[in-house]
Scaffold this active site. Structure first.
Site, PDB file in Angstrom:
ATOM      1  N   GLY A 127      10.973  26.347  -2.263  1.00  0.00           N
ATOM      2  CA  GLY A 127      11.220  26.385  -0.827  1.00  0.00           C
ATOM      3  C   GLY A 127      12.268  27.420  -0.469  1.00  0.00           C
ATOM      4  O   GLY A 127      12.027  28.628  -0.507  1.00  0.00           O
ATOM      5  N   GLY A 128      13.476  26.945  -0.139  1.00  0.00           N
ATOM      6  CA  GLY A 128      14.526  27.832   0.338  1.00  0.00           C
ATOM      7  C   GLY A 128      14.877  28.954  -0.622  1.00  0.00           C
ATOM      8  O   GLY A 128      15.222  30.066  -0.193  1.00  0.00           O
ATOM      9  N   GLY A 146      15.866  20.127   0.149  1.00  0.00           N
ATOM     10  CA  GLY A 146      16.769  20.629   1.169  1.00  0.00           C
ATOM     11  C   GLY A 146      18.098  19.917   1.220  1.00  0.00           C
ATOM     12  O   GLY A 146      18.884  20.127   2.144  1.00  0.00           O
ATOM     13  N   HIS A 190       2.344  18.239   1.901  1.00  0.00           N
ATOM     14  CA  HIS A 190       3.781  18.463   1.718  1.00  0.00           C
ATOM     15  C   HIS A 190       4.553  17.339   2.389  1.00  0.00           C
ATOM     16  O   HIS A 190       4.151  16.808   3.424  1.00  0.00           O
ATOM     17  CB  HIS A 190       4.173  19.819   2.319  1.00  0.00           C
ATOM     18  CG  HIS A 190       5.545  20.265   1.924  1.00  0.00           C
ATOM     19  ND1 HIS A 190       6.679  19.729   2.507  1.00  0.00           N
ATOM     20  CD2 HIS A 190       5.967  21.170   1.011  1.00  0.00           C
ATOM     21  CE1 HIS A 190       7.744  20.300   1.959  1.00  0.00           C
ATOM     22  NE2 HIS A 190       7.343  21.168   1.047  1.00  0.00           N
ATOM     23  N   GLU A 242       7.212  16.509  -5.686  1.00  0.00           N
ATOM     24  CA  GLU A 242       8.426  16.816  -4.929  1.00  0.00           C
ATOM     25  C   GLU A 242       9.163  15.522  -4.591  1.00  0.00           C
ATOM     26  O   GLU A 242       8.758  14.796  -3.683  1.00  0.00           O
ATOM     27  CB  GLU A 242       8.104  17.620  -3.665  1.00  0.00           C
ATOM     28  CG  GLU A 242       6.883  17.156  -2.885  1.00  0.00           C
ATOM     29  CD  GLU A 242       6.767  17.823  -1.533  1.00  0.00           C
ATOM     30  OE1 GLU A 242       7.427  18.838  -1.285  1.00  0.00           O
ATOM     31  OE2 GLU A 242       6.010  17.306  -0.701  1.00  0.00           O
TER      32      GLU A 242
END
Length: 241
Positions: free
Chosen positions: A224-225, A163, A85, A157
């Site tokens: 993710g979030g 983010g 990651h 990614e």
């Protein structure tokens, strides 16, 4: 690094209770180490949900205080492990050589790697992103046999879109995913390339998931979030048609 154990368990329960009976491609919950056993128990009756860890160590065992081995993960029912990651690469200095070792260890133990690749903003702006991602894959994965490689899921990614609220456009995501698939085809053949799952992982959310997942080479998402709220995560799952 989100949620306490009670919060994570509640989130897993909400997702499990409301997940469609046969979601396209299935779902993996990759949770903090402290949550693995409890959430494994929560999801064990649902064959469409797999249990994943967010990292593992490259050594089988030893004096690596604070680290987690593949055997430790297997012992609590883990099937999948995220490797490479961008945050591990950025904050913990994980490079291609180390990730090669981690991939080898995971596969040897029977874990399925979700291998992350992607470029930072300066590489994207210089136009060198395709070569950058190609090198990540070739350096850490292309030593694998065909049978081994077939156990790997790729997650692209774009680091500049993680983010930040920015997202690669659907066209940008498709271009990179198609490039990755072409690279795999060149090394392992077209059949392997078509069978490889390639996920998009850059600020994917309930709003942009339908357009991203509509692209022919985007097979799903590394979320993710947006996975921290059951409603949002389930909407993303529903976007997989």
């Amino acid at each position: 690094m989100n949620t306490t154990l009670p919060e994570g368990a509640a989130l897993a329960e909400a997702i499990t209770a409301r997940l469609p009976e046969k979601p396209r491609g299935g779902v993996v919950l990759a949770v903090p180490f402290t949550h693995l056993h409890t959430i494994g128990q929560i999801i064990q009756e649902n064959p469409n949900i797999g249990l994943g860890a967010q990292n593992c160590h490259q050594a089988e065992k030893g004096a690596y205080t604070g680290e987690i081995s593949a055997d430790m993960l297997l012992a609590v029912g883990v099937e999948w492990v995220i490797l490479g990651h961008s945050e591990r690469r950025q904050y913990f200095g994980e490079d291609d050589a180390l990730l090669t070792q981690k991939v080898n260890t995971a596969l040897a133990k029977g874990l399925r790697p979700i291998f992350c690749c992607g470029e930072p903003l300066n590489i994207r702006e210089s136009g060198a992103h395709a070569g950058y991602v190609s090198a990540q894959l070739q350096n850490s994965l292309f030593h694998l046999s065909e049978a081994e490689f077939r156990q790997v899921v790729i997650a692209y990614e774009p680091i500049w879109a993680i983010g930040t609220g920015q997202t690669a456009t659907a066209a940008q995501a498709q271009e990179m995913h198609a490039g990755i698939r072409s690279l795999i085809a060149g090394h392992y053949g077209e059949a392997v390339a078509q069978d490889t799952t390639i996920l998009y992982g850059g600020s994917c959310n309930a709003q942009n998931a339908p357009e991203l997942f509509a692209q022919p080479d985007v097979d799903g998402g590394l979320i993710g979030g947006a996975s921290l709220k059951a409603d949002d995560f389930l909407a993303i799952v529903a976007a997989l048609k």
